[in-house]
Design a protein around this motif. Structure first.
Motif, mmCIF file in Angstrom:
data_model
loop_
_atom_site.group_PDB
_atom_site.id
_atom_site.type_symbol
_atom_site.label_atom_id
_atom_site.label_comp_id
_atom_site.label_asym_id
_atom_site.label_seq_id
_atom_site.Cartn_x
_atom_site.Cartn_y
_atom_site.Cartn_z
ATOM 1 N N VAL A 108 0.947 -1.248 0.060
ATOM 2 C CA VAL A 108 0.035 -0.031 -0.111
ATOM 3 C C VAL A 108 0.715 1.166 -0.125
ATOM 4 N N SER A 109 1.834 1.245 0.848
ATOM 5 C CA SER A 109 2.965 2.576 0.773
ATOM 6 C C SER A 109 3.585 2.614 -0.612
ATOM 7 N N GLY A 110 4.032 1.462 -1.023
ATOM 8 C CA GLY A 110 4.526 1.603 -2.347
ATOM 9 C C GLY A 110 3.687 1.935 -3.608
ATOM 10 N N GLY A 111 2.575 1.622 -3.126
ATOM 11 C CA GLY A 111 1.627 2.025 -4.454
ATOM 12 C C GLY A 111 1.231 3.327 -4.191
ATOM 13 N N LEU A 112 1.005 3.868 -2.936
ATOM 14 C CA LEU A 112 0.930 5.353 -2.874
ATOM 15 C C LEU A 112 1.921 6.350 -3.393
ATOM 16 N N PHE A 113 3.024 5.755 -3.089
ATOM 17 C CA PHE A 113 4.363 6.489 -3.635
ATOM 18 C C PHE A 113 4.233 6.279 -5.114
ATOM 19 N N LEU A 114 3.878 5.368 -5.869
ATOM 20 C CA LEU A 114 3.909 5.470 -7.331
ATOM 21 C C LEU A 114 2.805 6.174 -7.784
ATOM 22 N N VAL A 115 1.770 6.188 -7.357
ATOM 23 C CA VAL A 115 0.776 6.998 -7.473
ATOM 24 C C VAL A 115 1.167 8.523 -7.463
ATOM 25 N N TRP A 116 1.628 9.063 -6.504
ATOM 26 C CA TRP A 116 2.045 10.032 -6.229
ATOM 27 C C TRP A 116 3.198 10.563 -7.244
ATOM 28 N N VAL A 134 10.432 27.080 -10.303
ATOM 29 C CA VAL A 134 10.708 26.798 -8.498
ATOM 30 C C VAL A 134 11.928 26.396 -8.331
ATOM 31 N N PHE A 135 12.120 25.016 -9.007
ATOM 32 C CA PHE A 135 13.612 24.529 -8.523
ATOM 33 C C PHE A 135 14.821 25.268 -8.986
ATOM 34 N N GLY A 136 14.902 25.778 -10.179
ATOM 35 C CA GLY A 136 16.141 26.335 -10.673
ATOM 36 C C GLY A 136 17.410 25.444 -10.821
ATOM 37 N N ASP A 137 18.342 26.094 -10.460
ATOM 38 C CA ASP A 137 19.615 25.494 -10.306
ATOM 39 C C ASP A 137 19.872 24.280 -9.334
ATOM 40 N N LYS A 138 18.948 24.611 -8.445
ATOM 41 C CA LYS A 138 18.838 23.550 -7.230
ATOM 42 C C LYS A 138 18.348 22.006 -7.572
ATOM 43 N N ARG A 139 17.736 22.206 -8.536
ATOM 44 C CA ARG A 139 17.172 20.595 -9.040
ATOM 45 C C ARG A 139 18.448 19.659 -9.347
ATOM 46 N N ALA A 140 19.341 20.645 -10.246
ATOM 47 C CA ALA A 140 20.805 19.793 -10.857
ATOM 48 C C ALA A 140 21.544 19.606 -9.532
ATOM 49 N N SER A 141 21.630 20.213 -8.604
ATOM 50 C CA SER A 141 22.598 20.058 -7.666
ATOM 51 C C SER A 141 21.992 18.937 -6.634
ATOM 52 N N ILE A 142 20.825 18.609 -6.577
ATOM 53 C CA ILE A 142 20.216 17.798 -5.458
ATOM 54 C C ILE A 142 19.845 16.443 -6.556
ATOM 55 N N GLY A 143 19.627 16.661 -7.824
ATOM 56 C CA GLY A 143 19.135 15.731 -8.823
ATOM 57 C C GLY A 143 19.454 14.414 -8.399
ATOM 58 N N PHE A 144 20.914 13.725 -8.628
ATOM 59 C CA PHE A 144 21.508 12.624 -8.369
ATOM 60 C C PHE A 144 21.045 11.964 -6.974
ATOM 61 N N ALA A 145 21.035 12.496 -6.048
ATOM 62 C CA ALA A 145 20.941 12.127 -4.762
ATOM 63 C C ALA A 145 19.292 11.832 -4.607
ATOM 64 N N SER A 146 18.623 13.007 -5.196
ATOM 65 C CA SER A 146 17.019 12.597 -5.138
ATOM 66 C C SER A 146 16.460 11.255 -5.975
ATOM 67 N N VAL A 147 17.210 11.176 -7.011
ATOM 68 C CA VAL A 147 16.866 10.277 -7.832
ATOM 69 C C VAL A 147 17.179 8.704 -7.315
ATOM 70 N N LEU A 148 18.260 8.732 -6.482
ATOM 71 C CA LEU A 148 18.813 7.555 -5.904
ATOM 72 C C LEU A 148 17.775 6.933 -4.579
ATOM 73 N N VAL A 149 17.531 8.121 -4.027
ATOM 74 C CA VAL A 149 16.522 8.024 -2.669
ATOM 75 C C VAL A 149 15.288 7.346 -3.302
ATOM 76 N N GLN A 150 14.776 7.990 -4.339
ATOM 77 C CA GLN A 150 13.447 7.348 -5.003
ATOM 78 C C GLN A 150 13.533 5.911 -5.553
ATOM 79 N N ILE A 151 14.860 5.575 -6.126
ATOM 80 C CA ILE A 151 15.109 4.445 -6.859
ATOM 81 C C ILE A 151 15.063 3.454 -5.662
#
Length: 261
Positions: A108-116, A134-151
């Motif tokens: 259920v938690s994973g499904g909710l995360f996928l839907v979101w 909104v994100f501007g350059d900040k997206r590029a700086s945290i993008g890799f770590a953010s992607v890994l956390v979501q993966i």
């Protein structure tokens, strides 16, 4: 070692292995599509590393869960029961489950995360400018770590589902290990071409996000005890892919005709 090899001495073991490999690859497609969409948001140079790390983590999580197979089986034990009586069916039975196990909670938690996540990505593709501003350059700086956390979060969900499927297919751990390793290696080989194909065809991205949205809803339903036959899901996905292939062929031929003129 001889005992492990003896497991593969029977035709039944090879049949179970072949079936389990196919099932693990099919289950891994969902995970791979998600990884491809996420890593395509990174700069070109970072994408291969992110894909390899993500798929490598998927393999590590699956093997770690196989090492604790008894605990995984225990995840299906009831943790709490809401004690709500559902509407009676034709013979007076309750038509939905009110008891939840850790497996149900994870699904259920994973499904909710996928839907979101799928909904957020669809919104970003439809109306990208507000997110960029909104994100501007900040997206590029945290993008890799953010992607890994979501993966990692989705790897955990898909790994639980994958291992529970393996447990349901066979009680031989060596067969499970070989099937999981082969399936993840196939994912690793297919990750690059699939990611490039998705990146080069924007309409495929929207189709893949729609698949993720559907998969998220199926996981939620499964967590609540409503089991949707996998054959229906993959038949719908296959038909959608077939229609999209026809669209891609039509667009390619129109483009070729325009170039010729």
């Amino acid at each position: 070692m001889a005992d492990y090899l003896a497991v593969f001495a029977t035709p039944e073991a090879w049949a179970a292995l072949a079936t389990l490999i196919v099932l693990e690859i099919v289950l891994g497609i969902d995970n791979l599509v998600f990884i491809s969409i996420l890593t395509n948001k990174l700069p070109e140079k970072q994408r291969p590393a992110a894909r390899r790390i993500g798929i490598g983590l998927a393999l590590i999580l699956r093997l770690a869960l196989l090492a604790t197979i008894a605990w995984i089986v225990g995840l299906t034990a009831t943790v709490f029961d809401l004690g709500i009586s559902g509407p009676p069916g034709d013979h007076g039975e309750v038509t939905f489950e009110t008891a939840f196990s850790w497996r149900d909670i994870i699904l259920v938690s994973g499904g909710l995360f996928l839907v979101w996540k799928a909904t957020t990505e669809i919104h970003h593709h439809i109306d990208p400018e507000p997110s960029d501003s909104v994100f501007g350059d900040k997206r590029a700086s945290i993008g890799f770590a953010s992607v890994l956390v979501q993966i990692i979060l989705l790897d955990m969900v898909f790994s639980i589902d994958s291992i529970l499927t393996a447990v349901g297919m066979t009680d031989q751990v060596p067969i499970m290990v070989v099937a999981v390793v082969i399936a993840v290696l196939v994912m690793l080989l297919a990750a690059g071409p699939l990611a490039r194909f998705i990146n080069n065809n924007p309409t495929v991205v929207m189709l893949a996000l729609a698949f993720l949205l559907m998969i998220g809803m199926v996981l939620i339903a499964d967590g609540f005890g409503v089991h949707v036959p996998k054959g229906y899901i993959y038949a719908a996905m296959a038909f959608s892919v077939f229609v999209e292939v026809l669209n891609l062929i039509a667009r390619k031929r129109r483009k070729a005709g325009d170039t010729a003129h």
